[in-house]
Design a protein around this motif. Structure first.
Motif, mmCIF file in Angstrom:
data_model
loop_
_atom_site.group_PDB
_atom_site.id
_atom_site.type_symbol
_atom_site.label_atom_id
_atom_site.label_comp_id
_atom_site.label_asym_id
_atom_site.label_seq_id
_atom_site.Cartn_x
_atom_site.Cartn_y
_atom_site.Cartn_z
ATOM 1 N N GLU A 46 55.832 87.898 2.334
ATOM 2 C CA GLU A 46 55.484 86.472 2.358
ATOM 3 C C GLU A 46 55.996 85.736 3.596
ATOM 4 O OE1 GLU A 46 57.098 84.780 -1.215
ATOM 5 O OE2 GLU A 46 55.185 84.930 -2.261
ATOM 6 N N ARG A 47 57.218 86.011 3.977
ATOM 7 C CA ARG A 47 57.822 85.235 5.075
ATOM 8 C C ARG A 47 57.131 85.465 6.425
ATOM 9 N NH1 ARG A 47 63.335 88.447 6.486
ATOM 10 N NH2 ARG A 47 62.539 90.484 5.910
ATOM 11 N N TRP A 48 56.348 86.543 6.581
ATOM 12 C CA TRP A 48 55.661 86.826 7.839
ATOM 13 C C TRP A 48 54.161 86.549 7.761
ATOM 14 C CZ3 TRP A 48 59.356 86.660 10.958
ATOM 15 C CH2 TRP A 48 60.567 87.276 10.708
ATOM 16 N N GLN A 49 53.717 86.000 6.653
ATOM 17 C CA GLN A 49 52.295 85.762 6.441
ATOM 18 C C GLN A 49 51.669 84.908 7.547
ATOM 19 O OE1 GLN A 49 51.364 84.095 2.617
ATOM 20 N NE2 GLN A 49 49.201 83.934 3.068
ATOM 21 N N GLU A 50 52.316 83.827 7.926
ATOM 22 C CA GLU A 50 51.749 82.951 8.960
ATOM 23 C C GLU A 50 51.561 83.677 10.289
ATOM 24 O OE1 GLU A 50 53.288 78.956 9.356
ATOM 25 O OE2 GLU A 50 54.046 79.089 7.289
ATOM 26 N N LEU A 51 52.479 84.551 10.628
ATOM 27 C CA LEU A 51 52.364 85.321 11.866
ATOM 28 C C LEU A 51 51.117 86.195 11.848
ATOM 29 C CD1 LEU A 51 53.589 86.372 14.550
ATOM 30 C CD2 LEU A 51 54.851 88.046 13.188
ATOM 31 N N GLY A 68 61.741 89.437 -4.032
ATOM 32 C CA GLY A 68 61.710 89.170 -5.470
ATOM 33 C C GLY A 68 61.532 90.443 -6.274
ATOM 34 N N LEU A 69 60.680 91.339 -5.775
ATOM 35 C CA LEU A 69 60.473 92.615 -6.467
ATOM 36 C C LEU A 69 61.747 93.446 -6.482
ATOM 37 C CD1 LEU A 69 56.944 93.609 -5.133
ATOM 38 C CD2 LEU A 69 57.539 92.830 -7.433
ATOM 39 N N ARG A 70 62.486 93.421 -5.373
ATOM 40 C CA ARG A 70 63.748 94.166 -5.319
ATOM 41 C C ARG A 70 64.757 93.592 -6.313
ATOM 42 N NH1 ARG A 70 64.440 93.483 0.588
ATOM 43 N NH2 ARG A 70 62.306 93.911 1.060
ATOM 44 N N ARG A 71 64.839 92.244 -6.371
ATOM 45 C CA ARG A 71 65.758 91.613 -7.322
ATOM 46 C C ARG A 71 65.385 91.995 -8.756
ATOM 47 N NH1 ARG A 71 65.435 87.268 -3.728
ATOM 48 N NH2 ARG A 71 63.705 86.375 -4.896
ATOM 49 N N ALA A 73 63.839 94.689 -9.753
ATOM 50 C CA ALA A 73 64.178 96.098 -9.974
ATOM 51 C C ALA A 73 65.669 96.259 -10.246
ATOM 52 C CB ALA A 73 63.754 96.935 -8.771
ATOM 53 N N VAL A 74 66.498 95.529 -9.515
ATOM 54 C CA VAL A 74 67.951 95.606 -9.725
ATOM 55 C C VAL A 74 68.311 95.084 -11.112
ATOM 56 C CG1 VAL A 74 70.158 94.620 -8.979
ATOM 57 C CG2 VAL A 74 68.560 95.532 -7.291
ATOM 58 N N GLN A 75 67.678 93.981 -11.512
ATOM 59 C CA GLN A 75 67.957 93.425 -12.842
ATOM 60 C C GLN A 75 67.492 94.378 -13.934
ATOM 61 O OE1 GLN A 75 65.954 89.661 -12.609
ATOM 62 N NE2 GLN A 75 67.632 88.671 -11.521
ATOM 63 N N ALA A 76 66.348 94.996 -13.751
ATOM 64 C CA ALA A 76 65.841 95.941 -14.754
ATOM 65 C C ALA A 76 66.771 97.148 -14.858
ATOM 66 C CB ALA A 76 64.423 96.388 -14.376
ATOM 67 N N ALA A 77 67.273 97.629 -13.737
ATOM 68 C CA ALA A 77 68.202 98.762 -13.756
ATOM 69 C C ALA A 77 69.501 98.382 -14.460
ATOM 70 C CB ALA A 77 68.481 99.235 -12.332
ATOM 71 N N ALA A 78 69.980 97.172 -14.224
ATOM 72 C CA ALA A 78 71.201 96.714 -14.893
ATOM 73 C C ALA A 78 70.999 96.610 -16.397
ATOM 74 C CB ALA A 78 71.647 95.368 -14.310
ATOM 75 N N LEU A 79 69.832 96.122 -16.795
ATOM 76 C CA LEU A 79 69.539 96.029 -18.235
ATOM 77 C C LEU A 79 69.436 97.418 -18.858
ATOM 78 C CD1 LEU A 79 66.922 93.153 -18.350
ATOM 79 C CD2 LEU A 79 69.236 93.128 -19.301
ATOM 80 N N ALA A 80 68.889 98.355 -18.138
ATOM 81 C CA ALA A 80 68.749 99.717 -18.656
ATOM 82 C C ALA A 80 70.110 100.383 -18.866
ATOM 83 C CB ALA A 80 67.889 100.553 -17.705
#
Length: 83
Positions: A46-51, A68-71, A73-80
């Motif tokens: 997203e942050r490079w979309q304008e470029l 956001g996807l990485r965050r 994934a980390v939260q899902a792993a912590a819940l698991a």
């Protein structure tokens, strides 16, 4: 920029490094020169979309929130791992 549909489609995937994106721009120009009627899309963070959207050879810029996807994934792993 919409191009006539020649049936040929390309998806450039350069997500999050500005240097990688900038270095891929000549390749996109070469694709356009070789396949003038092709549709060339780009998948980007997203942050490079304008470029990417500034490039006249790109028909569609598809942005994703990889941070956001990485965050998520980390939260899902912590819940698991939770008891």
């Amino acid at each position: 920029m919409s191009e006539p549909d020649s049936g040929q489609r390309f998806l450039v995937i350069r997500l999050s490094s500005m240097g990688d994106i900038v270095h891929a721009l000549p390749a996109v120009a070469a694709l356009r020169a070789r396949f003038p009627g092709a549709t060339i899309d780009w998948l980007v963070e997203e942050r490079w979309q304008e470029l990417v959207e500034l490039n006249p050879h790109i028909a569609d810029c598809i942005s994703v929130d990889t941070r956001g996807l990485r965050r998520l994934a980390v939260q899902a792993a912590a819940l698991a791992r939770a008891p």
